[in-house]
Design an enzyme around this catalytic site. Structure first.
Site, PDB file in Angstrom:
ATOM      1  N   CYS A 112       0.806  -1.269  -0.118  1.00  0.00           N
ATOM      2  CA  CYS A 112      -0.025  -0.138  -0.054  1.00  0.00           C
ATOM      3  C   CYS A 112       0.843   1.265   0.134  1.00  0.00           C
ATOM      4  CB  CYS A 112      -1.014   0.017   1.092  1.00  0.00           C
ATOM      5  SG  CYS A 112      -2.424   1.050   0.964  1.00  0.00           S
ATOM      6  N   HIS A 220      -3.791  -5.296   0.098  1.00  0.00           N
ATOM      7  CA  HIS A 220      -3.267  -5.386   1.711  1.00  0.00           C
ATOM      8  C   HIS A 220      -3.391  -7.059   1.980  1.00  0.00           C
ATOM      9  CE1 HIS A 220      -2.955  -1.512   3.688  1.00  0.00           C
ATOM     10  NE2 HIS A 220      -4.003  -0.910   2.529  1.00  0.00           N
ATOM     11  N   GLU A 222      -1.897  -8.483   3.714  1.00  0.00           N
ATOM     12  CA  GLU A 222      -1.338  -8.909   5.287  1.00  0.00           C
ATOM     13  C   GLU A 222      -2.500  -9.166   5.931  1.00  0.00           C
ATOM     14  OE1 GLU A 222      -2.591  -4.781   5.494  1.00  0.00           O
ATOM     15  OE2 GLU A 222      -1.483  -5.964   4.303  1.00  0.00           O
TER      16      GLU A 222
END
Length: 261
Positions: A112, A220, A222
């Site tokens: 990001c 994203h 994660e």
């Protein structure tokens, strides 16, 4: 063998009048649980950080997302109120950390804000409020709780034969989340575009000729790394690169040093 160490540059946060060096838990947990590496938070300073001393002691670098944006002066543009929030200490820390990691061949995953920093660090530019341009989607986070904000809801198209395709285990269309209002404008000369959204937004890049794993993604992974297959595959690939680098670094140390620790 001990867990390899992954450095995550901090954001500067003001809490009850005090400045904190902090990073969101989701990045540290993904590094620990999925990449199987030990995360450490790197303090963010506008000056004084000894990046090479840090990199001597770590095996990978994870550049996280953040609420702030890269200051436009970093890519040759005048800042406006619409460009903020800013974190000048994060800029100074992350940009140099990115450059030196690439130079030294240390595995690098940028997410990001991280992909935007990667682009700026290598000479590219950014576009702000991309949802206001004709034909562009609204890539900003949806309203709701964090699971809703990070919901997997947008298709991106991964280039056949790309690094990202190899790491994800697939090319073509995949589904990701989207929580940004800035994006890459002019791609840095050293970066290869690896995935795009249907509106042309650059969603993934790799460093051309990199000595090691060196990629950035605008989404994203994660947040869903424990449950979403492409997200997990990306963090596992990063973890494998980090472990390989750590093992090679260990073998390069003198034998007496390895024996004594």
């Amino acid at each position: 063998m001990p867990k390899p160490i992954v450095a995550i540059p901090a954001d500067i946060k003001e809490i009850e009048g005090a400045l904190w060096h902090a990073t969101p838990n989701q990045y540290a947990r993904a590094a620990l649980d999925v990449a199987a590496a030990m995360p450490i938070i790197v303090p963010a300073f506008e000056d004084g950080n000894d990046i090479d001393t840090l990199l001597d002691r770590v095996d990978g670098v994870l550049i996280s997302g953040a609420a702030s944006n890269v200051h436009p002066s970093r890519y040759g543009r005048q800042a406006t109120d619409a460009d903020g929030l800013f974190d000048l200490a994060r800029d100074a820390t992350s940009l140099e950390l990115i450059r030196r990691s690439i130079d030294r061949g240390i595995p690098l995953l940028a997410i990001c804000r991280g992909i935007q920093e990667l682009n700026v660090a290598l000479g590219g530019t950014l576009a702000s409020e991309i949802q206001e341009a004709e034909g562009m989607w609204d890539h900003r986070k949806p309203e709701g709780d964090r699971d809703v904000m990070y919901s997997i809801r947008q298709p991106v198209f991964v280039r056949e034969g790309s690094c990202i395709a190899a790491y994800l285990g697939t090319a073509g269309e995949i589904q990701v989340n989207s929580l940004h209002r800035q994006a890459i404008a002019r791609t840095a000369p050293a970066l290869q575009v690896e995935a795009t959204a249907a509106d042309g937004t650059i969603e993934a890049v790799s460093v051309i000729g990199a000595k090691n794993f060196a990629v950035g993604v605008q989404w994203h992974p994660e947040y869903w790394a424990a449950t979403d297959r492409p997200s997990r595959h990306l963090f596992e690939a990063f973890g494998e690169a980090v472990r390989t680098y750590a093992a090679q670094k260990d073998q390069a140390r003198p034998s007496y040093d390895r024996a004594t620790g």
